[in-house]
Design a protein around this motif. Sequence first.
Motif, PDB file in Angstrom:
ATOM      1  N   ALA A   9     -22.846  33.486 -18.737  1.00  0.00           N
ATOM      2  CA  ALA A   9     -23.870  33.683 -17.716  1.00  0.00           C
ATOM      3  C   ALA A   9     -24.803  34.778 -18.192  1.00  0.00           C
ATOM      4  CB  ALA A   9     -23.237  34.054 -16.376  1.00  0.00           C
ATOM      5  N   TRP A  10     -26.065  34.675 -17.773  1.00  0.00           N
ATOM      6  CA  TRP A  10     -27.084  35.619 -18.214  1.00  0.00           C
ATOM      7  C   TRP A  10     -27.484  36.549 -17.075  1.00  0.00           C
ATOM      8  CZ3 TRP A  10     -25.893  31.325 -20.633  1.00  0.00           C
ATOM      9  CH2 TRP A  10     -25.976  31.303 -22.029  1.00  0.00           C
ATOM     10  N   LEU A  11     -27.612  37.818 -17.413  1.00  0.00           N
ATOM     11  CA  LEU A  11     -27.950  38.850 -16.443  1.00  0.00           C
ATOM     12  C   LEU A  11     -29.247  39.524 -16.853  1.00  0.00           C
ATOM     13  CD1 LEU A  11     -24.452  40.632 -16.265  1.00  0.00           C
ATOM     14  CD2 LEU A  11     -25.244  38.717 -14.855  1.00  0.00           C
ATOM     15  N   THR A  12     -29.924  40.102 -15.896  1.00  0.00           N
ATOM     16  CA  THR A  12     -31.099  40.936 -16.180  1.00  0.00           C
ATOM     17  C   THR A  12     -30.863  42.377 -15.751  1.00  0.00           C
ATOM     18  OG1 THR A  12     -32.094  40.279 -14.074  1.00  0.00           O
ATOM     19  CG2 THR A  12     -32.713  39.008 -16.031  1.00  0.00           C
ATOM     20  N   ALA A  13     -29.673  42.660 -15.233  1.00  0.00           N
ATOM     21  CA  ALA A  13     -29.296  44.021 -14.845  1.00  0.00           C
ATOM     22  C   ALA A  13     -27.785  44.146 -14.959  1.00  0.00           C
ATOM     23  CB  ALA A  13     -29.746  44.324 -13.421  1.00  0.00           C
ATOM     24  N   LEU A  14     -27.299  45.376 -15.039  1.00  0.00           N
ATOM     25  CA  LEU A  14     -25.865  45.611 -15.148  1.00  0.00           C
ATOM     26  C   LEU A  14     -25.129  45.137 -13.896  1.00  0.00           C
ATOM     27  CD1 LEU A  14     -25.768  49.226 -16.634  1.00  0.00           C
ATOM     28  CD2 LEU A  14     -24.768  47.191 -17.691  1.00  0.00           C
ATOM     29  N   PRO A  15     -23.922  44.592 -14.067  1.00  0.00           N
ATOM     30  CA  PRO A  15     -23.113  44.290 -12.882  1.00  0.00           C
ATOM     31  C   PRO A  15     -22.685  45.593 -12.214  1.00  0.00           C
ATOM     32  CG  PRO A  15     -21.830  44.004 -14.891  1.00  0.00           C
ATOM     33  CD  PRO A  15     -23.240  44.260 -15.326  1.00  0.00           C
ATOM     34  N   GLN A  16     -22.428  45.537 -10.923  1.00  0.00           N
ATOM     35  CA  GLN A  16     -22.045  46.752 -10.198  1.00  0.00           C
ATOM     36  C   GLN A  16     -20.656  47.233 -10.597  1.00  0.00           C
ATOM     37  OE1 GLN A  16     -22.574  45.990  -6.004  1.00  0.00           O
ATOM     38  NE2 GLN A  16     -24.758  46.445  -6.102  1.00  0.00           N
ATOM     39  N   GLN A  17     -19.783  46.300 -10.924  1.00  0.00           N
ATOM     40  CA  GLN A  17     -18.431  46.648 -11.354  1.00  0.00           C
ATOM     41  C   GLN A  17     -18.082  45.808 -12.575  1.00  0.00           C
ATOM     42  OE1 GLN A  17     -16.237  46.044  -7.571  1.00  0.00           O
ATOM     43  NE2 GLN A  17     -15.700  48.202  -7.726  1.00  0.00           N
ATOM     44  N   PHE A  18     -17.480  46.449 -13.554  1.00  0.00           N
ATOM     45  CA  PHE A  18     -17.167  45.734 -14.797  1.00  0.00           C
ATOM     46  C   PHE A  18     -15.836  46.217 -15.343  1.00  0.00           C
ATOM     47  CE2 PHE A  18     -17.123  45.212 -19.374  1.00  0.00           C
ATOM     48  CZ  PHE A  18     -17.482  43.880 -19.509  1.00  0.00           C
ATOM     49  N   ARG A  19     -15.065  45.267 -15.848  1.00  0.00           N
ATOM     50  CA  ARG A  19     -13.777  45.565 -16.475  1.00  0.00           C
ATOM     51  C   ARG A  19     -13.678  44.695 -17.723  1.00  0.00           C
ATOM     52  NH1 ARG A  19      -8.945  47.721 -14.689  1.00  0.00           N
ATOM     53  NH2 ARG A  19      -7.039  46.919 -15.669  1.00  0.00           N
ATOM     54  N   GLY A  20     -13.607  45.331 -18.882  1.00  0.00           N
ATOM     55  CA  GLY A  20     -13.544  44.546 -20.104  1.00  0.00           C
ATOM     56  C   GLY A  20     -14.195  45.262 -21.271  1.00  0.00           C
ATOM     57  N   VAL A  21     -14.950  44.503 -22.073  1.00  0.00           N
ATOM     58  CA  VAL A  21     -15.563  45.019 -23.297  1.00  0.00           C
ATOM     59  C   VAL A  21     -17.073  44.814 -23.223  1.00  0.00           C
ATOM     60  CG1 VAL A  21     -15.679  44.826 -25.811  1.00  0.00           C
ATOM     61  CG2 VAL A  21     -13.501  44.484 -24.634  1.00  0.00           C
TER      62      VAL A  21
END
Length: 388
Positions: free
Chosen positions: A154-166
């Motif tokens: 999936a493509w984003l144009t802004a950071l997700p509010q919460q992220f877990r991973g790399v």
Amino acid sequence: MISPFQTASATDFALQTSAQLQAHICAEIAAAGGQLPFDAFMELALYAPGLGYYVAGAHKFGADGDFVTAPELSPLFGQCVAAQTAEVLAQLGGGAVLEFGAGSGALAVAVLRELAQRDCLPEHYWILELSPELMERQRQRIQAEIPHLAPRCAWLTALPQQFRGVMLANEVLDAMPVSRFRVRDDGGIDEIVVIDQAGALIETTAPPHSSALLEAVAAIQTAGFAQTPGYTSEINLRLTPWLAALGAAMDAGVVLLIDYGYPRSGYYQADRTQGTLLCHQRHQTYDDPYRQPGLQDMTAHVDFTAVAEAGIAAGFELAGFTTQAHFLLGCGIDALLTADTITIEQMQAAKQLLLPTAMGERFKVLGLNKNIKGRWSGFSVRDLCERL
């Protein structure tokens, strides 16, 4: 001269786009009172909507573009990045991957393919991409080469509010707009700015537009660097807020930053009197950033000491710092090169990734941990954190 990779009509269109961008920059200079700080000019040259280098639609990556990145050279690079990613995801018990500025999509394809082989696929593979044109190229490549894994992307144009991973950033930091400064004869600091001189873009110096630049240069000089009159270099003032945003978004995981650069002592060494800013077009290197704006890439090397400091200030812990060659060796590239299926072409590409005279020493890898512990394979062969 028309490049062998371009038609005359394509060249005419590119030159028209460049002329439009130059006119746009001149209008911005006028609106700003007659001068633009260099970082504002660089942002327009690279990212002005519809006109900037990264958003105007020209082919940039690979043999028929302007430069070749490690993922373009060989999927071995992405396989090694995937090996490190798999370690982190396993320790987290799952998670996502977020790639910044995915270029042609080559790294995404190689990483996802290898993670599938390892039975360690992420819940999502997000790509944060500012260029609609590159976004579409990435979609097409992923759909063509790994259609069974495309639904995870999936493509984003802004950071997700919460992220877990790399989080992965390969050759992203070097494309951030930088501020430039020059040491005056009296030891004071001027900022390099861009002016419009009868339609031509010219650089000159002026008192710094912000106290942030003065403070940043003062810190460098306090450490004993950039003190000689005439010394000219760059500072990425956008690095700290960017990493702060990453720190705020990440609940737990690792950020891997891969780019060419130096620790601060190397970046601001006494004989590097003109900084590191360079431009790239059709595999040629230029030192004139005002030549055909929008048609050439513009980059500056990375001060990895500044990256480490900004990461720690953002709530991360330093996971490791090493050369690209040592990172790839730690992630198992030597084992990949002994596989029966390896070709001569792949061996030659691996040399470019590993040799000190190519990318092996020039490129560095810095890792940042957030709420996770681990001795990661990529930094196990040789960790150079003490050089920061």
